[in-house]
Enzyme design. Structure first.
Site, PDB file in Angstrom:
ATOM      1  CG  HIS A  33      -4.156   4.406  -0.846  1.00  0.00           C
ATOM      2  ND1 HIS A  33      -3.239   3.384  -0.839  1.00  0.00           N
ATOM      3  CD2 HIS A  33      -4.417   4.634  -2.163  1.00  0.00           C
ATOM      4  CE1 HIS A  33      -2.951   3.029  -2.089  1.00  0.00           C
ATOM      5  NE2 HIS A  33      -3.667   3.772  -2.901  1.00  0.00           N
ATOM      6  CG  ASP A  43      -1.900   1.159   1.176  1.00  0.00           C
ATOM      7  OD1 ASP A  43      -1.488   2.288   0.844  1.00  0.00           O
ATOM      8  OD2 ASP A  43      -3.085   0.931   1.452  1.00  0.00           O
ATOM      9  CG  HIS A  44       1.381   4.303  -3.225  1.00  0.00           C
ATOM     10  ND1 HIS A  44       0.142   3.989  -3.721  1.00  0.00           N
ATOM     11  CD2 HIS A  44       1.476   5.656  -3.309  1.00  0.00           C
ATOM     12  CE1 HIS A  44      -0.475   5.099  -4.092  1.00  0.00           C
ATOM     13  NE2 HIS A  44       0.303   6.128  -3.850  1.00  0.00           N
TER      14      HIS A  44
END
Ligand code: NDP
Ligand SMILES: O=C1O[C@H](COP(=O)(O)O)[C@@H](O)[C@H](O)[C@H]1O
Length: 497
Positions: free
Chosen positions: A247, A184-185
């Site tokens: 996010h 999950d950037h």
């Protein structure tokens, strides 16, 4: 997380399935290049792009160099030196017979380097290819080596709870959990990691970080862009799946988590999953009281014509996919009882801003007039995630002069002025962590599923009832009126400043 000392990971080979794709071009190669420049890559490392397209090693490197020139935070530097470690392997991920080429490559590097390398398989491919590639990889004897071999899986992780559970079951049947890195950037962003430092490296905030002092919390992630050619993917996803399920719920976890007793991966992840499990389930018949969806129509942003979502390539002209979503959540635990968390995200909005606002309760109005102690613009901690990377503490001060007037003022910590403005990109941190074997910033199976559980009632309600007002917001606006109503009926208003 990047270690305090400049400690490099061991010898590593990174196979990127989807080497010829957009993610590698825009994010992965630029990230590796910057890690190389910053001397975080090991002495022995090798990157192998995999895809069906035809490239020689040379033409593949040329393609990636174009990506670095366009997307890397550093454009100049030792590209030739770095890229000599990049090669290309043309193969179809569905072709089991081709996989021994991977084992042969690893064996040749082991011999050349004289050490057992860590092997990272990065699956930067469409989600429907993940099961097949993971299954084929798992058949390679080398993948049984838990301490050296890891697999990184990109988003989206499942389309809903059921498909996420199925994917977890499949991957966990093929690999050990400690080998699986679900990315999950947002968790790799410096400013998101800093939430834990802000809360737990200071004694200042934690005593007031709870229901007694916090009135409500907002998390906004607005984007000015529309689909950027990703209509095929987005049409089957929508804002809730694309941004909130992953996010924004992860950011909420960082804001709401109890202090971990250590920063060991499973301890941090245990605490975060507790938050997700404590989020109050929205009752199906009350979804409209807690969630709002929107879709942009045609319009203009800063005098530039913007086509409506339904006019974008790959989008159904009658699409019911939401490009905006706002939700109100409660975390039912001791710390957060009855403190509302408002989350919103949308495309084609007035500004790109990811911001967390912690609004504290107003001061009692004994000494100063009520309007001075009200919460208008004060008693607020604003955490800028991007593009503004800052933390602002907004409080009331006396305006100089002979009359008693109170103004909101700010104390600001800005990354730009405090540091050199060379913060690593999220993918740099995450790739380095995956190479080193630090899963703290990656999602565990139970976290992904718990996050899907939070949004499932909304997905079910929206899936069973087509919106009758789409498109319901114009590009350059802050979303549909119903999103304002969602928060204003509680006496608050959305903020990004
Ligand atoms: N692009 C981005 O900014 C982001 C992407 N992601 C995720 O990353 C993943 C990849 O996205 P993106 O790079 O944009 O997609 P692209 O469509 O640009 O790339 C897909 C890649 O998959 C390869 N591929 C397709 N079929 C096969 C196959 N049978 N065997 C081997 N390789 C194959 C393609 O190469 P070839 O055609 O040569 O086979 C290509 O390199 C997706 O899950 C996406 O959701 C997540 C966040 C951001
Ligand atoms: O994962 C995604 O994130 C981007 C936004 O990322 P950011 O780092 O620029 O905030 C979003 O545009 C995309 O739709 C989504 O898939």
């Amino acid at each position: 997380m990047i270690p305090a000392t400049n400690q490099r990971p061991p010898a590593s080979i990174i196979f990127i399935f989807g080497g010829s794709g957009d993610l590698n071009l825009r994010k992965l190669t630029p990230a590796l290049y910057n890690l190389f420049i910053d001397k975080y890559l090991p002495e022995h490392f090798s990157v192998v792009g995999i895809g069906r397209s035809k490239y020689t090693d040379e033409s593949f490197r040329e393609r990636l160099e174009e990506g670095v020139k366009e997307f890397s935070r550093r454009k100049e530097g030792p590209w030739d030196e770095f890229s000599s470690s990049i090669s290309y392997l043309q193969m179809d991920g569905g072709d089991e017979a081709a996989y021994p080429k991977i084992s042969d490559y690893v064996a040749s590097k082991k011999e050349e380097w004289g050490v057992e390398p860590n092997v990272l398989f990065y699956l930067a491919v469409a989600p429907q290819l993940v099961p097949g590639i993971a299954t084929n990889l798992a058949k390679l004897p080398l993948c049984g080596d838990k301490s050296h071999v890891r697999i990184v899986v990109e988003k989206p992780f499942g389309h809903d709870l059921k498909t996420a559970q199925e994917l977890n079951a499949l991957l966990r049947g093929l690999f050990a959990e400690e080998q699986i890195y679900r990315i999950d950037h947002y968790l790799g962003k410096e400013t998101v990691q800093n939430i834990l430092a802000l809360r737990f490296a200071n004694s200042l905030f934690e005593p007031i970080w709870n229901r007694r002092f916090v009135e409500h919390i907002q998390i906004t992630a607005s984007e000015t862009v529309g689909l950027e050619g990703r209509g095929g993917y987005y049409e089957g996803s929508g804002a809730l799946r694309d941004m909130i399920q992953n996010h924004l719920l992860q950011v909420l976890c960082m804001v709401a988590t109890e202090p971990p007793i250590s920063f060991e991966a499973n301890e941090v992840r245990n605490k975060k999953v507790d938050v997700l499990n404590a989020i109050r389930r929205i009752e199906p018949e009350k979804v409209n009281d807690f969630a709002v969806r929107g879709q942009y129509g045609p319009g203009k942003i800063k005098d530039k014509d913007v086509p409506g979502y339904r006019e974008e390539e790959g989008v159904d002209p009658n699409s019911a996919t939401e490009t905006f979503a706002a939700v109100k959540l409660y975390v039912d635990n001791w710390r957060w009882e009855n403190v509302p968390f408002y989350l919103r995200t949308g495309k084609s909005m007035p500004e790109k801003a990811t911001v967390i606002t912690v609004q504290f309760k107003p001061a009692p109005s004994f000494a100063f007039p009520g309007e001075a102690t009200s919460n208008w613009q004060a008693n607020r901690l604003i955490i800028g995630i991007q593009p503004a990377m800052d933390i602002r503490l907004r409080f009331q001060a006396k305006r100089p002069g002979q009359t008693l007037a109170i103004d909101p003022v700010e104390m600001v910590f800005s990354y730009k002025t405090a540091y050199d403005g060379q913060e690593p990109e999220a993918y740099e941190t995450l790739l380095l962590d995956a190479m080193t074997g630090d899963a703290t910033l990656f999602m565990r199976a139970d976290q992904v599923e718990a996050a899907w559980k939070v949004v499932t009632p909304i997905l079910d309600a929206w899936g069973s009832q087509a919106p009758d007002d789409f498109p319901n917001y114009t590009p350059g606006s802050w979303g549909p009126q119903a999103a304002m109503d969602l928060i204003e009926k509680d006496g608050f208003e959305w903020m990004t400043k």
